[in-house]
Scaffold this motif. Structure first.
Motif, PDB file in Angstrom:
ATOM      1  N   LYS A 144      -5.201   8.451  -4.587  1.00  0.00           N
ATOM      2  CA  LYS A 144      -5.895   7.353  -4.873  1.00  0.00           C
ATOM      3  C   LYS A 144      -5.641   6.195  -3.647  1.00  0.00           C
ATOM      4  N   SER A 145      -6.565   5.544  -3.282  1.00  0.00           N
ATOM      5  CA  SER A 145      -6.429   4.621  -2.262  1.00  0.00           C
ATOM      6  C   SER A 145      -6.781   3.035  -2.428  1.00  0.00           C
ATOM      7  N   ASN A 146      -6.118   2.077  -2.154  1.00  0.00           N
ATOM      8  CA  ASN A 146      -6.404   0.587  -2.132  1.00  0.00           C
ATOM      9  C   ASN A 146      -6.018  -0.072  -3.746  1.00  0.00           C
TER      10      ASN A 146
ATOM     11  N   LYS B 173      -0.081   6.210   4.298  1.00  0.00           N
ATOM     12  CA  LYS B 173      -1.024   6.308   3.341  1.00  0.00           C
ATOM     13  C   LYS B 173      -2.455   5.779   3.437  1.00  0.00           C
ATOM     14  N   SER B 174      -2.395   4.679   4.298  1.00  0.00           N
ATOM     15  CA  SER B 174      -3.577   3.960   4.637  1.00  0.00           C
ATOM     16  C   SER B 174      -4.504   4.690   5.485  1.00  0.00           C
TER      17      SER B 174
ATOM     18  N   ASP C 173       0.868   2.775  -3.299  1.00  0.00           N
ATOM     19  CA  ASP C 173      -0.390   3.384  -3.980  1.00  0.00           C
ATOM     20  C   ASP C 173      -0.080   5.285  -4.296  1.00  0.00           C
TER      21      ASP C 173
ATOM     22  N   LYS D 228     -14.133  -2.050  -4.857  1.00  0.00           N
ATOM     23  CA  LYS D 228     -14.125  -0.758  -4.166  1.00  0.00           C
ATOM     24  C   LYS D 228     -15.449  -0.472  -3.426  1.00  0.00           C
TER      25      LYS D 228
ATOM     26  N   LYS E 277     -11.342   8.665  -2.727  1.00  0.00           N
ATOM     27  CA  LYS E 277      -9.939   8.160  -3.480  1.00  0.00           C
ATOM     28  C   LYS E 277     -10.152   6.767  -3.464  1.00  0.00           C
ATOM     29  N   ILE E 278     -10.632   5.972  -3.000  1.00  0.00           N
ATOM     30  CA  ILE E 278     -11.243   4.578  -3.348  1.00  0.00           C
ATOM     31  C   ILE E 278     -11.884   4.471  -4.474  1.00  0.00           C
TER      32      ILE E 278
ATOM     33  N   SER F  22       0.983  -1.229  -0.183  1.00  0.00           N
ATOM     34  CA  SER F  22       0.039  -0.042   0.029  1.00  0.00           C
ATOM     35  C   SER F  22       0.737   1.352   0.038  1.00  0.00           C
TER      36      SER F  22
ATOM     37  N   GLN G 107      -6.872   7.249   3.475  1.00  0.00           N
ATOM     38  CA  GLN G 107      -7.731   6.963   2.658  1.00  0.00           C
ATOM     39  C   GLN G 107      -9.396   7.660   2.962  1.00  0.00           C
ATOM     40  N   THR G 108     -10.011   7.723   1.859  1.00  0.00           N
ATOM     41  CA  THR G 108     -11.479   8.369   1.865  1.00  0.00           C
ATOM     42  C   THR G 108     -12.083   7.586   0.765  1.00  0.00           C
TER      43      THR G 108
END
Length: 433
Positions: free
Chosen positions: A62-64, A177-178, A58, A143, A185-186, A55, A181-182
């Motif tokens: 953007k997340s995940n 970073k984790s 990333d 997602k 972003k996901i 992660s 996440q929002t």
């Protein structure tokens, strides 16, 4: 982070490990291999780890992506849709899954060692690794699941406290970073993001292969060739996390009016996987707060003062400084007193170290408890993964208990004084209005 891997990586290994013969080599393409033969069961456990594909890789905004990429490797290939792929795996009585942590992603399988079954499983594994389908519908499902999990987590004060502490510890570092996440972003992830991430990060040059089971070395070498055929060999320069800039002494109070208790988390980035104080720190952590009802924090906060049902400390180890953390929940009215008591316990432990009795008990537990974590191919595989990722020597298992048993009270005290400054711990208090 991969929780099973992180847990196993920190526990001791008993003398049973002396029977292990870790065969270790590099493939012509640059992959490191760790292989242990076990012929008592007709099974093979196999994992390919891609360093730098966790992660932390990333992209900003953007997340995940790393998590979705790993998860969707087993959701169909160019030749097989998801239902067809899973049906073939099930017909072989095999299992296959992708996973990720902060610092790596991995694809693993378990199969019977009978050649026709193992080869068929390996071929499916290769399809998943080299020609993943990454269907839009499957991506949207992943997602949606990630968004649902995030929203659920945000209803728990323990998650809010942990996230806030991570932000204090790693405000501008990939390890944080984790915690940023929002939903937006996901939701911003697209199929092309997965394709780009896969192409950049899933390369043989940065792979570690762990194998346990009913194979000989020549058979293991053939299996590697079969599973990694056509996996790229380009060099990815972005596989290492930068050093952590540690900033302590911060405090954040977060209102959480719907909670009946206050959750408190304190901590700071402390230790790397290669730290010479590694053993003294993990034994000390067991005594302070990692040993359940035997720990000092539990005795002081629960047994003596009645502030909490449970208080614990944890200590991780990454390529760069990983967090030391203490967490507990208490009634709102006791939050200030409980925090002060926790800080006092930590300060006293750092100043004076453990007692001889505490150290003796910790050694007995750590060195004696490992067989329960080492009694299957899958558990051994996780240990091999830890050895490879953390660049441990091949005799890591053989010497572990000796290093634990050699520790003295002064060793632990000196290590904790080098690593921990109690007044510099970051503090998050979550609860109340």
């Amino acid at each position: 982070m991969n929780a099973k891997f992180a847990l196993i990586a920190l526990f001791a290994i008993t003398p049973i490990a002396h029977a292990l013969d870790i065969q270790r080599w590099h493939t012509p393409q640059g992959s490191e291999v760790l292989f242990v033969e076990r012929h008592d069961l007709p099974m093979v456990d196999y994992s390919v780890i891609f360093k730098g594909a966790g992660s932390t890789a990333d992209p900003d905004g953007k997340s995940n992506i790393a998590a979705a990429t790993a998860q969707l490797l087993t959701s169909g290939t160019a030749e097989l849709d998801e239902e067809q792929f899973n049906a073939k795996i099930n017909d072989l009585a095999a299992s296959m899954d992708g996973d990720n942590s902060f610092e790596f992603s991995n694809l693993s399988f378990r199969s019977l060692s009978e050649p026709s079954v193992l080869n068929a499983t390996a071929d499916l594994f290769n399809q998943a690794l080299t020609r993943p389908r990454f269907e839009e519908t499957a991506l949207q499902r992943v997602k949606d699941q990630a968004i649902l999990l995030l929203k659920q987590n945000e209803s728990y004060p323990s998650y809010i406290a942990s996230r806030a502490l991570t932000r204090l510890n790693y405000p501008n570092h990939p390890y944080g970073k984790s915690a940023y996440q929002t939903v937006e972003k996901i939701q911003a992830i697209g199929r092309q993001d997965l394709l780009d991430f896969h192409q950049k990060n899933y390369t043989q040059n940065q792979a570690i292969i762990a194998i346990v089971g009913d194979l000989t070395r020549p058979q293991a070498e053939q299996l590697i060739v079969r599973t990694l055929a056509n996996v790229p060999t380009h060099v990815n320069p972005d596989t290492s996390a930068p050093p952590v800039t540690v900033k302590g002494g911060q405090r954040e109070n977060i209102p959480f009016p719907h909670s009946s208790q206050t959750t408190i988390a304190i901590g700071l980035p402390v230790m790397t996987a290669q730290d010479p104080d590694y053993f003294a720190m993990i034994v000390g952590n067991y005594i302070l707060g990692g040993g359940g009802f035997d720990s000092r924090l539990m005795k002081e906060l629960r047994d003596k003062r009645g502030y909490t049902y449970g208080a614990s400390s944890s200590l991780a180890a990454y390529a760069q400084a990983a967090p030391f953390t203490i967490t507990f929940s208490t009634e709102h009215k006791n939050s200030a007193a409980a925090l002060a008591a926790t800080q006092a316990v930590l300060a006293e432990f750092v100043k004076n170290g453990p007692t001889e009795a505490e150290l003796k008990q910790a050694k007995a537990h750590i060195t004696g408890g490992f067989p329960l974590r080492f009694d299957s191919n899958g558990k051994l595989l996780a240990n091999l993964m830890a050895v490879g990722v953390h660049k441990r020597p091949s005799d890591w298992f053989d010497t572990y208990n000796d290093k634990i048993n050699a520790l003295t009270v002064d060793d632990i005290k000196r290590a904790w004084q080098r690593k921990i400054q109690p007044q510099q711990m970051n503090v998050v208090v979550t609860g109340g209005k």
